[in-house]
Design an enzyme around this catalytic site. Structure first.
Site, PDB file in Angstrom:
ATOM      1  N   SER A  33     -45.630 -65.126 -50.234  1.00  0.00           N
ATOM      2  CA  SER A  33     -45.676 -65.439 -49.138  1.00  0.00           C
ATOM      3  C   SER A  33     -46.736 -65.310 -48.686  1.00  0.00           C
ATOM      4  O   SER A  33     -46.209 -65.928 -47.274  1.00  0.00           O
ATOM      5  CB  SER A  33     -44.047 -64.267 -48.139  1.00  0.00           C
ATOM      6  OG  SER A  33     -43.305 -64.037 -49.315  1.00  0.00           O
ATOM      7  N   ARG A  37     -47.648 -69.514 -46.727  1.00  0.00           N
ATOM      8  CA  ARG A  37     -47.436 -69.291 -44.787  1.00  0.00           C
ATOM      9  C   ARG A  37     -48.530 -69.984 -44.339  1.00  0.00           C
ATOM     10  O   ARG A  37     -49.222 -70.786 -42.974  1.00  0.00           O
ATOM     11  CB  ARG A  37     -47.519 -68.069 -44.157  1.00  0.00           C
ATOM     12  CG  ARG A  37     -45.684 -67.650 -43.811  1.00  0.00           C
ATOM     13  CD  ARG A  37     -45.538 -66.138 -43.702  1.00  0.00           C
ATOM     14  NE  ARG A  37     -43.830 -66.030 -44.048  1.00  0.00           N
ATOM     15  CZ  ARG A  37     -43.640 -65.765 -44.342  1.00  0.00           C
ATOM     16  NH1 ARG A  37     -43.717 -66.034 -45.765  1.00  0.00           N
ATOM     17  NH2 ARG A  37     -42.561 -65.570 -44.071  1.00  0.00           N
ATOM     18  N   ARG A 130     -28.076 -73.663 -51.764  1.00  0.00           N
ATOM     19  CA  ARG A 130     -28.518 -72.487 -50.931  1.00  0.00           C
ATOM     20  C   ARG A 130     -28.590 -73.099 -49.624  1.00  0.00           C
ATOM     21  O   ARG A 130     -29.180 -74.078 -49.072  1.00  0.00           O
ATOM     22  CB  ARG A 130     -30.223 -72.382 -51.121  1.00  0.00           C
ATOM     23  CG  ARG A 130     -30.149 -71.257 -52.182  1.00  0.00           C
ATOM     24  CD  ARG A 130     -31.806 -71.299 -52.564  1.00  0.00           C
ATOM     25  NE  ARG A 130     -32.224 -69.792 -52.293  1.00  0.00           N
ATOM     26  CZ  ARG A 130     -33.519 -69.350 -51.675  1.00  0.00           C
ATOM     27  NH1 ARG A 130     -34.704 -70.337 -52.758  1.00  0.00           N
ATOM     28  NH2 ARG A 130     -33.589 -68.245 -51.645  1.00  0.00           N
ATOM     29  N   SER A 183     -31.018 -65.715 -43.391  1.00  0.00           N
ATOM     30  CA  SER A 183     -32.537 -65.566 -44.771  1.00  0.00           C
ATOM     31  C   SER A 183     -33.642 -65.630 -42.900  1.00  0.00           C
ATOM     32  O   SER A 183     -33.203 -66.003 -42.003  1.00  0.00           O
ATOM     33  CB  SER A 183     -32.518 -66.696 -45.179  1.00  0.00           C
ATOM     34  OG  SER A 183     -34.296 -66.924 -45.521  1.00  0.00           O
ATOM     35  N   GLN A 185     -36.349 -66.376 -43.154  1.00  0.00           N
ATOM     36  CA  GLN A 185     -37.162 -67.906 -43.477  1.00  0.00           C
ATOM     37  C   GLN A 185     -36.915 -68.950 -42.359  1.00  0.00           C
ATOM     38  O   GLN A 185     -37.531 -69.471 -42.220  1.00  0.00           O
ATOM     39  CB  GLN A 185     -36.983 -68.376 -44.745  1.00  0.00           C
ATOM     40  CG  GLN A 185     -37.387 -67.397 -45.656  1.00  0.00           C
ATOM     41  CD  GLN A 185     -37.936 -68.255 -47.442  1.00  0.00           C
ATOM     42  OE1 GLN A 185     -36.034 -69.171 -47.836  1.00  0.00           O
ATOM     43  NE2 GLN A 185     -37.795 -68.016 -47.887  1.00  0.00           N
ATOM     44  N   SER A 212     -34.808 -58.749 -43.631  1.00  0.00           N
ATOM     45  CA  SER A 212     -36.134 -58.877 -44.253  1.00  0.00           C
ATOM     46  C   SER A 212     -37.337 -59.201 -43.201  1.00  0.00           C
ATOM     47  O   SER A 212     -38.443 -60.118 -42.754  1.00  0.00           O
ATOM     48  CB  SER A 212     -36.936 -60.537 -45.185  1.00  0.00           C
ATOM     49  OG  SER A 212     -35.754 -60.478 -46.667  1.00  0.00           O
ATOM     50  N   GLU A 327     -36.448 -58.037 -52.283  1.00  0.00           N
ATOM     51  CA  GLU A 327     -36.644 -59.251 -53.159  1.00  0.00           C
ATOM     52  C   GLU A 327     -36.824 -58.351 -54.148  1.00  0.00           C
ATOM     53  O   GLU A 327     -37.401 -58.140 -54.937  1.00  0.00           O
ATOM     54  CB  GLU A 327     -38.287 -60.026 -52.416  1.00  0.00           C
ATOM     55  CG  GLU A 327     -39.335 -59.135 -52.033  1.00  0.00           C
ATOM     56  CD  GLU A 327     -39.985 -59.974 -51.219  1.00  0.00           C
ATOM     57  OE1 GLU A 327     -41.876 -60.257 -51.292  1.00  0.00           O
ATOM     58  OE2 GLU A 327     -39.405 -61.071 -50.024  1.00  0.00           O
ATOM     59  N   ARG A 399     -37.112 -63.193 -60.756  1.00  0.00           N
ATOM     60  CA  ARG A 399     -36.918 -61.912 -60.592  1.00  0.00           C
ATOM     61  C   ARG A 399     -36.197 -61.655 -61.460  1.00  0.00           C
ATOM     62  O   ARG A 399     -36.250 -60.012 -61.754  1.00  0.00           O
ATOM     63  CB  ARG A 399     -36.598 -61.267 -59.255  1.00  0.00           C
ATOM     64  CG  ARG A 399     -37.708 -61.990 -58.159  1.00  0.00           C
ATOM     65  CD  ARG A 399     -38.099 -60.781 -56.818  1.00  0.00           C
ATOM     66  NE  ARG A 399     -39.085 -62.172 -55.673  1.00  0.00           N
ATOM     67  CZ  ARG A 399     -39.892 -61.631 -56.172  1.00  0.00           C
ATOM     68  NH1 ARG A 399     -40.962 -61.057 -56.542  1.00  0.00           N
ATOM     69  NH2 ARG A 399     -41.257 -62.262 -54.822  1.00  0.00           N
TER      70      ARG A 399
END
Length: 445
Positions: A33, A37, A130, A183, A185, A212, A327, A399
Site C-alpha cells: 500500500s 502510493r 472488480r 472500496s 481506493q 478501510s 484485508e 491472502r
C-alpha cells in the site's frame, strides 16, 4: 481422514505441519500500500526521488510498468527494493496492464486523465469483475471522458475493465460526489492525482459505509509528507489544493498485513515469531494485528522495533469489527476455525469486491475442510469444528493462499491451490514460510 480433492488444474502445494513450537524471526518486505502510493506521487513529483525498501511483487511491478508507460522513468538502484523515479510529462497513446492489482486499476485512471491522449486499461480475467464505477464516475463528474467496451460500450460511465481514459493533458478539478462503500481506493485514487488538477478538488463520500478508513488516512498522510495541502477536517469530505509534489528519499515500512499470517503462526503452533522493523506509529491497518492476536490468546511485545508474538497453541474466538482492516479477515477467519469458541467478524461486506468474493471463498474453503463458516450481511461467523485435510482453493487471491498455509500448520494434508498467487504482494512466500519452520527451502514448489 482427507476430503476428496477439489477439481483444479492448478498446482497444489503441501502445506507443512508444524513439528513443534516455533522460534523464528521473519523479515517482511515493504508495504504494498505504501509502495504503490509512493510510486504514484514520485511519478507526479517536481523532481527525481528514491524509494528504499520498496516492495517488489507482481502488484508493485505492474505499477512500475504502468508509470513507465505514462512517461515516468523508474530504475533499480543497488538493490531491487531501491527505486529511483524521475517524473516526465504524462503521456497517452498507451495501454496499461492492471493484472489483479486494485491500486493500479483504481489509482491510475486519474493520472491517465492528465495524459495527452488515450490510455486503455485492462487486466486479468478476475480483475474484470472488480468494481470500478465510483472512481470513473468521479472522473466523469470532473469532465473526463471514459469509455467502456463490449456490453459497456454505450455506458455513460463504465463499471469494470476494460475501459479507455481519454486524457486531454489536464483535469479542471472542482467538486464531485462518489459512493466509496465498496472500496476506500476510490477515494485515494482521486486524492493522489488531485495536486496536479487545475483547481482544488472537493471530494464527498455519499455512501452509507466507508471501509478501510486507515488506507485513506495513509493517502492523506502521504500527500502531506510531500507538501500537499489536504483538508480532511469534515467526516467524509476531502479537499486537496493544487500545488507541487515534493520529490523525496523515502524508506518504505514493512507490510504489516503480510506479517499477520507469520505472527499468527505463533498462536497456531505455539512458540515465538518476531518481525523486525515494526513501526511505533503507522497508518497501515496491519497495526491492529498485535492487539487482535492478544485477544485471541497470544502475547505481543515491541522492543527496539522488533514485534514478538508468543503463543501456547490455545486460540480463543472473538467478536470484532474489521471495517478498518478488512484485508486481515482471511488470517483471522482461519485462526477462528482453529479456536476453542465461536468468532464473529463484522464490517467487512466490502470484501465481496476484492480479488475474489473473500467472504464466499472463506466460507466455502473452511467448510470444505470440515469447519463451519457462515456468511452474514457484513461478515462471517465461524464456529470451530474438527478439521481434516483437503484442497484449499485460493481463487487467484494471495491472502487466501497465506491463510491456507496457516491452517496447514495444525491440520495435516492441507493442499494449497496455486500458492504462487502470493507473488502478488509477497514473492517467495512458500520459502519464507519453510524457513520460519526451520526447514530451509525444501518445501518450496
Amino acid at each position: 481422514m482427507t476430503s476428496a480433492p477439489a477439481s483444479t488444474d492448478l498446482p497444489l502445494w503441501d502445506a507443512p505441519v508444524a513439528d513443534g513450537p516455533l522460534e523464528a524471526t521473519v523479515e517482511v518486505p515493504g508495504s504494498k500500500s505504501l509502495t504503490n502510493r509512493a510510486l504514484v506521487l514520485a511519478a507526479l513529483a517536481d523532481g527525481p526521488g528514491t524509494l528504499r525498501g520498496a516492495l517488489r511483487s507482481r502488484d508493485a511491478d505492474l505499477m512500475i510498468a504502468a508509470l513507465r508507460s505514462l512517461g515516468a522513468t523508474v530504475t533499480e538502484g543497488e538493490a531491487p527494493s531501491t527505486l529511483h523515479v524521475t517524473p516526465g510529462p504524462v503521456t497517452g497513446s498507451t495501454s496499461i496492464d492492471c493484472g489483479l492489482a486494485g491500486t493500479v486499476m483504481r489509482f491510475l485512471p486519474p493520472v491517465a486523465a492528465l495524459a495527452d491522449g488515450d490510455v486503455r486499461f485492462d487486466g486479468d480475467p478476475e480483475a474484470r469483475v472488480r468494481p470500478m464505477q465510483p472512481v470513473l464516475a468521479g472522473l466523469h463528474g470532473l469532465g473526463v471522458r471514459v469509455t467502456g467496451e463490449g456490453d459497456e460500450a454505450g455506458a455513460t460511465v463504465p463499471s469494470h475493465l476494460p475501459f479507455t481514459v481519454h486524457g486531454r493533458g489536464h483535469v479542471a478539478g472542482g467538486s464531485v460526489d462518489i459512493d466509496a462503500s465498496g472500496s476506500s481506493q476510490f477515494v485515494s485514487a482521486l486524492l493522489l492525482a488531485a495536486p496536479r488538477f487545475d483547481r482544488p478538488l472537493t471530494l464527498r463520500h455519499i455512501g452509507t459505509t466507508l471501509p478501510s478508513l486507515p488506507h485513506i488516512e495513509m493517502t492523506v498522510a502521504a500527500l502531506r509528507e510531500v507538501g500537499v495541502a489536504v483538508d480532511d477536517s469534515r467526516d467524509g469530505i476531502w479537499q486537496v489544493t493544487p500545488g507541487p509534489i515534493a520529490a523525496r528519499d523515502l524508506r518504505v515500512e514493512p507490510d504489516l498485513s503480510n506479517a499477520a499470517p507469520f505472527l499468527a503462526a505463533a498462536l497456531v503452533a505455539g512458540g515465538t515469531v518476531r518481525v523486525p522493523g515494526w513501526p511505533t506509529s503507522t497508518t497501515q491497518p496491519g497495526a491492529m494485528v498485535p492487539e487482535l492476536l492478544e485477544r485471541m490468546g497470544g502475547t505481543a511485545s515491541l522492543d527496539d522495533g522488533v514485534l514478538s508474538v508468543r503463543g501456547t497453541g490455545e486460540i480463543h474466538g472473538i467478536d470484532v469489527d474489521l471495517r478498518a482492516g478488512g484485508e486481515l479477515a482471511p488470517t483471522f477467519a482461519v485462526l477462528a476455525a482453529l479456536a476453542d469458541s465461536p468468532t464473529r467478524l463484522r464490517g467487512i461486506a466490502h470484501l465481496r469486491g476484492h480479488e475474489t468474493d473473500r467472504l464466499a471463498a472463506l466460507a466455502a474453503e473452511i467448510t470444505r475442510l470440515g469447519g463451519r463458516c457462515e456468511e452474514t450481511r457484513d461478515g462471517l461467523v465461524i464456529t470451530p469444528r474438527p478439521l481434516h485435510g483437503g484442497v484449499f482453493r485460493t481463487y487467484a487471491d494471495h491472502r487466501m493462499a497465506t491463510s491456507a498455509a496457516l491452517l496447514g500448520l495444525r491440520v495435516p494434508d492441507v493442499q494449497v491451490e496455486n500458492v504462487a498467487t502470493t507473488a502478488k504482494t509477497l514473492p517467495g512466500f512458500d520459502g519464507i514460510w519453510a524457513r520460519m519452520l526451520g526447514r530451509g527451502t525444501e518445501d518450496q514448489d
